[in-house]
Design an enzyme around this catalytic site. Sequence first.
Site, short mmCIF file in Angstrom:
data_model
loop_
_atom_site.label_atom_id
_atom_site.label_comp_id
_atom_site.label_asym_id
_atom_site.label_seq_id
_atom_site.Cartn_x
_atom_site.Cartn_y
_atom_site.Cartn_z
N ASN A 1 0.81 -1.12 0.01
CA ASN A 1 -0.07 -0.02 -0.17
C ASN A 1 0.74 1.39 0.00
OD1 ASN A 1 -2.59 1.44 0.14
ND2 ASN A 1 -1.99 1.99 2.38
N HIS B 1 0.96 5.25 1.70
CA HIS B 1 0.31 6.02 2.51
C HIS B 1 1.04 7.37 2.39
CE1 HIS B 1 -2.29 6.87 5.80
NE2 HIS B 1 -1.27 7.61 6.28
N SER C 1 4.82 6.74 2.52
CA SER C 1 5.40 5.56 2.68
C SER C 1 4.80 4.32 2.02
CB SER C 1 5.23 5.07 4.33
OG SER C 1 5.60 6.20 5.08
N ASP D 1 -2.33 0.82 8.43
CA ASP D 1 -1.22 1.51 7.82
C ASP D 1 0.11 1.34 8.93
OD1 ASP D 1 -2.65 2.71 5.95
OD2 ASP D 1 -3.47 4.45 7.26
C1 GRF Z 1 -2.50 8.94 -2.56
O1 GRF Z 1 -2.03 10.16 -2.02
C2 GRF Z 1 -2.24 7.71 -1.63
O2 GRF Z 1 -1.14 8.17 -1.17
C3 GRF Z 1 -3.65 7.63 -1.03
O3 GRF Z 1 -4.62 7.96 -2.08
C4 GRF Z 1 -4.13 8.66 -2.74
C5 GRF Z 1 -4.30 7.87 -4.18
O4 GRF Z 1 -4.55 8.80 -5.25
N1 GRF Z 1 -3.59 6.34 -0.44
P1 GRF Z 1 -4.28 8.16 -6.61
O5 GRF Z 1 -5.90 7.30 -6.90
O6 GRF Z 1 -2.91 7.22 -6.83
O7 GRF Z 1 -4.44 9.18 -7.62
#
Ligand code: GRF
Length: 198
Positions: free
Chosen positions: A109, A111, A138, A147
């Site tokens: 994932n 974050h 991260s 997370d």
């Molecule tokens: C990103 O900022 C990611 O870190 C968070 O959600 C957002 C997703 O954006 N988990 P995208 O769909 O990749 O444009």
Amino acid sequence: MHKIKTAVLISGRGSNMLAILKAAQDNEYPAVVEVVISNRPLAKGLEKAEDLGIKTLILDHKAYKSKSEFEKDLDEILKNLRIQLICCAGFMRILSPWFVNRWKGKLLNIHPSLLPKYKGLNTHKRAINSGDIIHGCSVHFINSELDSGKVILQKRIKILEDDTPQTLSERLLVKELEAYPQALKIVADELISSKKTI
Ligand code: GRF
């Protein structure tokens, strides 16, 4: 070259997904994206994946009576496609311990914070309100706590005096798009070399 079969799970605009898809177009990249799956039928990312000729699937969680039924179908689809790694990229569902355990060490994932700081939502606002001078993102393994899994890679940026949550998130996104393909490469390379030594 043997490549690790990867699935990307999305819920929205899919910019991290797109960065992974583009990196995976390189012949030397150790992962290939077999499928993009969205739990939201209208996710913008679906079109972006289709434009690159990637198979997409919609698995609308709202069409299921329970999380476990949704996850059983997801698991079956991934197993049938012989998926080896899953990248959650803006995938807005919390996966159950059942699913997480089945895919332990194979579930990544991204974050938008320097974990363990600011788990959960509104990370940019929380970093600014705390007076932090450094923020970041991260890429981490998913475990059964939100997370909290092992961090694979982090990227940092400075918080500017006039940053708002919006400007900070826009600048951090640039780093996210570098981080996710790099982290996936690290994990896929490790998986390939661990198979060679068996
Ligand atoms: C990103 O900022 C990611 O870190 C968070 O959600 C957002 C997703 O954006 N988990 P995208 O769909 O990749 O444009």
